[in-house]
Design an enzyme around this catalytic site. Sequence first.
Site, PDB file in Angstrom:
ATOM      1  N   THR A  15      -5.711  62.844 -36.479  1.00 19.27           N
ATOM      2  CA  THR A  15      -6.587  62.506 -35.353  1.00 19.27           C
ATOM      3  C   THR A  15      -8.007  62.158 -35.764  1.00 19.27           C
ATOM      4  O   THR A  15      -8.626  61.255 -35.204  1.00 19.27           O
ATOM      5  CB  THR A  15      -6.617  63.700 -34.369  1.00 19.27           C
ATOM      6  OG1 THR A  15      -5.316  63.819 -33.809  1.00 19.27           O
ATOM      7  CG2 THR A  15      -7.612  63.498 -33.254  1.00 19.27           C
ATOM      8  N   ASP A  60       0.190  60.116 -39.412  1.00 20.03           N
ATOM      9  CA  ASP A  60       0.138  61.221 -38.458  1.00 20.03           C
ATOM     10  C   ASP A  60       0.814  62.371 -39.198  1.00 20.03           C
ATOM     11  O   ASP A  60       1.819  62.170 -39.894  1.00 20.03           O
ATOM     12  CB  ASP A  60       0.942  60.832 -37.205  1.00 20.03           C
ATOM     13  CG  ASP A  60       0.852  61.886 -36.116  1.00 20.03           C
ATOM     14  OD1 ASP A  60       0.301  61.570 -35.056  1.00 20.03           O
ATOM     15  OD2 ASP A  60       1.351  63.018 -36.320  1.00 20.03           O
ATOM     16  N   SER A  61       0.304  63.582 -39.067  1.00 20.39           N
ATOM     17  CA  SER A  61       0.847  64.642 -39.919  1.00 20.39           C
ATOM     18  C   SER A  61       2.286  65.015 -39.569  1.00 20.39           C
ATOM     19  O   SER A  61       2.951  65.700 -40.338  1.00 20.39           O
ATOM     20  CB  SER A  61      -0.058  65.874 -39.921  1.00 20.39           C
ATOM     21  OG  SER A  61       0.057  66.595 -38.727  1.00 20.39           O
ATOM     22  N   SER A  62       2.788  64.539 -38.440  1.00 21.70           N
ATOM     23  CA  SER A  62       4.208  64.752 -38.137  1.00 21.70           C
ATOM     24  C   SER A  62       5.077  64.054 -39.174  1.00 21.70           C
ATOM     25  O   SER A  62       6.246  64.396 -39.353  1.00 21.70           O
ATOM     26  CB  SER A  62       4.561  64.178 -36.768  1.00 21.70           C
ATOM     27  OG  SER A  62       3.635  64.619 -35.827  1.00 21.70           O
ATOM     28  N   THR A  92      -3.676  67.879 -37.522  1.00 22.97           N
ATOM     29  CA  THR A  92      -3.580  69.326 -37.280  1.00 22.97           C
ATOM     30  C   THR A  92      -2.132  69.796 -37.105  1.00 22.97           C
ATOM     31  O   THR A  92      -1.835  70.958 -37.346  1.00 22.97           O
ATOM     32  CB  THR A  92      -4.378  69.727 -36.019  1.00 22.97           C
ATOM     33  OG1 THR A  92      -3.868  69.003 -34.899  1.00 22.97           O
ATOM     34  CG2 THR A  92      -5.858  69.448 -36.192  1.00 22.97           C
ATOM     35  N   ASP A  93      -1.242  68.868 -36.687  1.00 21.85           N
ATOM     36  CA  ASP A  93       0.106  69.325 -36.313  1.00 21.85           C
ATOM     37  C   ASP A  93       0.826  70.063 -37.437  1.00 21.85           C
ATOM     38  O   ASP A  93       1.494  71.064 -37.198  1.00 21.85           O
ATOM     39  CB  ASP A  93       0.961  68.137 -35.838  1.00 21.85           C
ATOM     40  CG  ASP A  93       0.506  67.624 -34.478  1.00 21.85           C
ATOM     41  OD1 ASP A  93      -0.270  68.333 -33.812  1.00 21.85           O
ATOM     42  OD2 ASP A  93       0.911  66.513 -34.094  1.00 21.85           O
ATOM     43  N   THR A 163      -2.014  79.153 -38.813  1.00 19.95           N
ATOM     44  CA  THR A 163      -0.966  78.544 -37.999  1.00 19.95           C
ATOM     45  C   THR A 163      -1.637  77.803 -36.845  1.00 19.95           C
ATOM     46  O   THR A 163      -2.708  78.227 -36.391  1.00 19.95           O
ATOM     47  CB  THR A 163       0.030  79.637 -37.513  1.00 19.95           C
ATOM     48  OG1 THR A 163       1.156  79.025 -36.920  1.00 19.95           O
ATOM     49  CG2 THR A 163      -0.584  80.625 -36.535  1.00 19.95           C
ATOM     50  N   GLN A 275       9.034  85.956 -34.460  1.00 22.06           N
ATOM     51  CA  GLN A 275       8.519  84.973 -33.506  1.00 22.06           C
ATOM     52  C   GLN A 275       7.162  85.397 -32.964  1.00 22.06           C
ATOM     53  O   GLN A 275       6.471  84.613 -32.329  1.00 22.06           O
ATOM     54  CB  GLN A 275       9.504  84.814 -32.339  1.00 22.06           C
ATOM     55  CG  GLN A 275      10.810  84.210 -32.777  1.00 22.06           C
ATOM     56  CD  GLN A 275      11.856  84.168 -31.677  1.00 22.06           C
ATOM     57  OE1 GLN A 275      11.550  84.296 -30.498  1.00 22.06           O
ATOM     58  NE2 GLN A 275      13.099  83.976 -32.076  1.00 22.06           N
ATOM     59  N   CYS A 276       6.805  86.666 -33.183  1.00 21.43           N
ATOM     60  CA  CYS A 276       5.493  87.129 -32.720  1.00 21.43           C
ATOM     61  C   CYS A 276       4.417  86.488 -33.576  1.00 21.43           C
ATOM     62  O   CYS A 276       4.562  86.349 -34.786  1.00 21.43           O
ATOM     63  CB  CYS A 276       5.354  88.640 -32.853  1.00 21.43           C
ATOM     64  SG  CYS A 276       6.479  89.543 -31.824  1.00 21.43           S
TER      65      CYS A 276
END
Length: 339
Positions: A15, A60-62, A92-93, A163, A275-276
Site C-alpha cells: 500500500t 501486493d504482499s498477498s 501489511t497483509d 501479527t 487461535q487465541c
Amino acid sequence: MAQRKKICMIYTGGTIGMVRSEHGYIPDSAAFRRQLDLIGDLSRSDMPEWELVEFSPLLDSSDIAVAQWNQLAGLIAERYNQFDGFVVLHGTDTMAYTASALSFMLKGLNKPVIFTGAQIPLCELRSDGRENIVTAMIMAADGRAREVCVYFNGRLLRGNRSTKQSSDQLAAFASPNAPALAKAGITIEYTEQALRPASVGPLELCRFDQSLPIGLIRVFPGIQFELFESIMTDKLRGVVLETFGAGNVPSSGKSLLHIIEKAYRSGTIITVCSQCMQGTVSLGAYATSQALRQIGAVDGGDMTTEAALTKLYYLFSLGLDKAEIKRLMMCDLRGERSV
Ligand code: ASP
C-alpha cells in the site's frame, strides 16, 4: 562530526507506494519514488544516507511467498557489509510472515532489519507511511535493535512476534506475547531488557526450500477431520494446527487422533498453536489436548502461527532429522517463543 549511517531501503510493494487504478490499488514504482522525494525528512543532514532497491515486479504482499522471502533475504545478505541497517517496505497483509521468515533465514544477524509499510498510501491524504518510513530509518540507523523487526504506528515489534491485527486501523500490528522493543512518542524509548543481545559470528543465510509441503489447519466446532485425511499423508512434512484455547481440539469422534497419529508415524511434524491472540498453548492442561501430546504433537507455546509456520520451513530447509526438528520447534531460536 560522526559519520552518517548508511541504510538500504528495499521496496517490495504494498500500500505505501500504491496508486489507484480501475482495478483497485496497485504498486507503482514511479509514483512511489515521486512520493519519497516529497518526504523532506529523508534528505535532512541528521538523517542517515540511504539507497533504494526495488522488487521487480512490485507486489501486493498477498503475492509474496517463499520465493520472495529467499529473494529478500538474499538482497540483504549481499549488501550486509555495505550498510548499517535495512528498511523493508512491504505490504501489511503478509508482513508478519515475511518478517518471521527472515528472522530464521538471517542467522547471526547483528544489524537492524526494520519492516514497515502503510495502511494509507503515500499519495493519499493522511498517509501513515511518512512517519512509518522516517522512524523506521532512524531506528535502522540507531542500531540497538539488531534483529528483524516490524515498525508501525509508534511501536517497534519483534518481527517473529508480530501479527496483523487490523485491516482498517493505523495500529495494524500487535505483538501479543512479547513487549514492544521501542515506543516512538516525542522521543524514541527502547525497552533495553526486551532487546536481543548482539550475535557473535558472521551472518549465515539459509534459503528456504520452496517445494516443502507445509500446511496449516484451523480447527472449528464440528470440524470433520476425515476430510483432512487425504491431505495429511506422508507428503506433508509439517503442519501447524490452530487449536482452541490452550491447545484443545474436539474430542468427539476419534478420527482426528487417528489421522494425526498416522501422519506422525509417517513423518509429519504437527505443531500446535492457539487461535487465541494472546497466551500460550499448554498441551496436557485439559484432557482435550492431552491426546495430542501423547501422539507426539509439538507444543507451539506462545509462538504466532506466522512464526511456527516459517520455523517449520526453516528447520526442514536445514535438512535436519525429525527428532531434531521437534526438539528445535520447542526451543527459542530467535526470540520467537518464551521458554
Ligand atoms: N494488500 C496490501 C498489501 O499487503 C495491503 C497493505 O499493504 O496494507 O500489499
